[in-house]
Design an enzyme around this catalytic site. Structure first.
Site, PDB file in Angstrom:
ATOM      1  N   THR A 369      34.070  41.416  36.879  1.00 27.54           N
ATOM      2  CA  THR A 369      35.093  42.424  36.651  1.00 27.54           C
ATOM      3  C   THR A 369      36.354  41.619  36.395  1.00 27.54           C
ATOM      4  O   THR A 369      36.329  40.397  36.475  1.00 27.54           O
ATOM      5  CB  THR A 369      35.175  43.299  37.908  1.00 27.54           C
ATOM      6  N   GLY A 461      34.618  41.084  41.827  1.00 30.09           N
ATOM      7  CA  GLY A 461      33.741  40.582  42.887  1.00 30.09           C
ATOM      8  C   GLY A 461      32.794  41.615  43.462  1.00 30.09           C
ATOM      9  O   GLY A 461      32.259  41.421  44.548  1.00 30.09           O
TER      10      GLY A 461
HETATM   11  O1  DON Z   1      32.997  49.160  40.326  1.00 32.14           O
HETATM   12  C1  DON Z   1      32.479  48.283  40.996  1.00 32.14           C
HETATM   13  O2  DON Z   1      32.609  48.179  42.198  1.00 32.14           O
HETATM   14  C2  DON Z   1      31.660  47.236  40.283  1.00 32.14           C
HETATM   15  N1  DON Z   1      31.157  47.755  39.050  1.00 32.14           N
HETATM   16  C3  DON Z   1      32.534  46.060  40.073  1.00 32.14           C
HETATM   17  C4  DON Z   1      31.790  44.967  39.411  1.00 32.14           C
HETATM   18  C5  DON Z   1      32.385  43.661  39.621  1.00 32.14           C
HETATM   19  O3  DON Z   1      33.363  43.465  40.292  1.00 32.14           O
HETATM   20  C6  DON Z   1      31.633  42.599  38.977  1.00 32.14           C
HETATM   21  N2  DON Z   1      32.086  41.382  39.418  1.00 32.14           N
HETATM   22  N3  DON Z   1      31.671  40.879  40.365  1.00 32.14           N
END
Ligand code: DON
Length: 560
Positions: A369, A461
């Site tokens: 992310t 994360g």
């Molecule tokens: O929205 C969420 O919590 C996840 N889709 C976030 C994904 C993310 O942080 C990927 N990186 N680690």
């Protein structure tokens, strides 16, 4: 007089202790953007230097990340933004993806009721209806001060001119190459071998951005782009239709707001779990003098872990899209409830997660992310986190439109009790339904002290986002680190299930881990990974800004 002289060293000591840490990150006078790529921070900062406000800079930075950081920056994903205007007004924007109209509760289960491997994570079946373009257009409509053309022109220019591949990016592209080929075939743009120093141009993305510049939101959700996108996803076996795209809307939400000692914390509300969960963690530790225990000491780690254990147990059970699930926020955020939750905590012994609830799962952490923080010269602040979920999302890349599509459907609970890719298990509140938003951990956060803006913070994360944001705030406030030190400091993580504590590789001694083991904590023994990649800003006493750009990535602070 004598007494005063005798007391002087003590008074000086007290005074010293209260002095905030000297900055060690980039310091600027007026405005700053901290993001995952220098190109994006620079475009955002220049927008403000040319007279734009933080909201204009948000639109530019978000879209520039879609160009410069396709790993997580996106047109094919979604996110959350929390703002605080210089007059103290606050708000939150939910531009999270949603399930398509044809979605249903058991869509990722086979005839025996088992989760079908990869269906919610890889390729077209994993894609949720993208929200990013609706999000930035909504921000521009409500708060923008520059024309869309002023904001998008430098982004389109960057896409045409191309972006330099960094060392870290080259490694990432290499490690994902096979998966790109599996999903898109070997003629895909990303089947090439990239090395650091190469330039990647994005002409197809530039032309999609031009459609958005011409027609705003409708340039993406209606007409040519929408038709191409829906056809492409369906040809690849996915579910998104032009109707799904046309019906997508970003939604303004009231942020979660709470006090922690003399701070006021403003963070994202459901369908993100971020604000609620850090609210619970902070309230559960508030009555302890955590600064006295020492930064990352056994006692601090213990207290934080126990609070996180209880908060994540609630997260997984109660939270989901508030437009679909009833969430008892007033109860689970009340002081009485949270005090009660910590009643059985003791420094002598770990609480077992099985005594808080049930289940056995694996966690896989990753950084796919991206978060950015912005403050403008008028004091408006923005904290925004945006994602495709996994690295390069579902890996499905539209060559014609020039962007990757998310695999956000995996953030739903495909089956109660079965973990998703972050090891998170969910309940009914986060089950799949048509047009429902999947629960997130994204935690874009703003902190006020003495009624003034104090910090802007957030991170990628997955499930580790919430603990990384909380630890960064504590690092500055309780342990008196500068913003840059607070961001760089080693982090740990616990999320109720699995019942283990994760530590980053550097910065935690064997003695510390042994003392925790003696008290019954299980330490994750597998390969340790980085936890979060925080991009933050601190407002210094003299009004200047200190950036905290995470050393773990290519993250960069730019300002003036
Ligand atoms: O929205 C969420 O919590 C996840 N889709 C976030 C994904 C993310 O942080 C990927 N990186 N680690």
């Amino acid at each position: 007089m004598r007494r005063i002289i005798l007391a002087l060293p003590f008074l000086l000591f007290l005074n010293c202790k209260q002095q905030p840490a000297l900055p060690t990150g980039l310091v600027t006078e007026k405005a700053m953007v901290v993001s995952a790529r220098e190109e994006a921070s620079k475009i955002g900062s220049e927008i403000m230097e040319n007279g734009g406000n933080a909201f204009d800079a948000m639109v530019a930075t978000e879209l520039a990340l879609a160009v410069a950081y396709p790993f997580a920056g996106n047109l094919g994903g979604g996110g959350f933004m929390v703002y605080r205007k210089n007059n103290g007004d606050i708000g939150g924007l939910d531009y999270r993806e949603k399930a398509p109209l044809s979605a249903h509760r058991d869509m990722y289960l086979d005839s025996l009721g088992n989760v079908i491997p990869n269906m919610s994570t890889v390729g077209a079946t994993a894609v949720g209806v993208p929200g990013t373009v609706a999000g930035v257009m909504e921000v521009h409509k409500k708060f923008g001060s520059l024309s869309l053309s002023d904001i998008l022109t430098p982004v389109i220019k960057l896409a045409k001119k191309g972006v330099l591949v960094t060392e870290k990016q080259a490694k990432r592209l290499e490690s994902y190459k096979e998966r790109f080929i599996q999903v898109n075939g070997d003629s895909t743009k990303f089947a090439a071998n990239f090395v650091a120093g190469d330039t990647i141009k994005y002409p197809a993305l530039a032309s999609t951005l031009e459609k958005i510049l011409e027609n705003g939101r409708d340039g993406f959700y209606k007409g040519e782009v929408a038709e191409k996108l829906a056809t492409f996803i369906q040809e690849k076996g996915g579910f998104i239709t032009t109707e799904d795209l046309e019906r997508y809307e970003a939604k303004w939400r009231q942020p979660v707001v709470f006090k922690y000692k003399d701070l006021r914390v403003i963070s994202m509300s459901p369908p993100s779990s971020g604000g609620v969960t850090i609210n619970q963690i902070f309230k559960m530790i508030e009555s302890y003098d955590i600064s006295k225990y020492g930064h990352n000491s056994a006692k601090s780690v213990q207290l934080f872990t126990e609070a996180a254990r209880r908060a994540y147990a609630d997260r997984n059970y109660f939270l989901g899209d508030p437009d679909f699930a009833d969430i008892p926020l007033d109860v689970i955020l009340s002081d009485a409830y949270l005090q009660e939750r910590m009643q059985d905590f003791s420094f002598d012994k770990a609480t077992l997660s099985s005594d808080v609830s049930h289940g056995e799962v694996e966690i896989i952490e990753s950084m796919e992310t991206t978060h950015y923080s912005i403050v403008d010269d008028k004091g408006n602040a923005i904290s925004a986190t945006t994602t495709l979920n996994g690295g390069y999302g579902s890996k499905l890349y539209s060559a014609e439109l020039g962007f990757f599509l998310n695999n956000e459907m995996d953030d739903f609970s495909s089956k109660a009790g079965v973990p998703n890719m972050f090891g998170l298990i969910g309940a009914e509140a986060n089950s799949i339904a048509p047009e429902k938003r999947m629960l997130s951990s994204m935690t874009p956060t703003l902190v006020e002290k003495d009624g003034k803006l104090y910090m802007v913070v957030g991170t990628p994360g997955g499930s580790t986002i919430i603990t990384a944001v909380a630890q960064t705030i504590l690092n500055v406030y309780e342990y008196n680190l500068s913003m840059q030190e607070a961001v760089n400091a080693p982090r740990f993580h616990h999320q109720w299930l699995p019942d283990v504590v994760f530590f980053e590789e550097e910065g935690f001694s064997e003695e510390l881990k042994s003392s925790l083991k003696e008290k019954g904590y299980q330490i994750f023994e597998g390969r340790s990974r980085i936890i979060g990649k925080v991009d933050a800003i601190r407002v210094l006493k003299n009004g200047k800004l200190e950036g905290g750009a995470d050393k773990r990535g290519d993250d960069t602070a730019v300002g003036y």
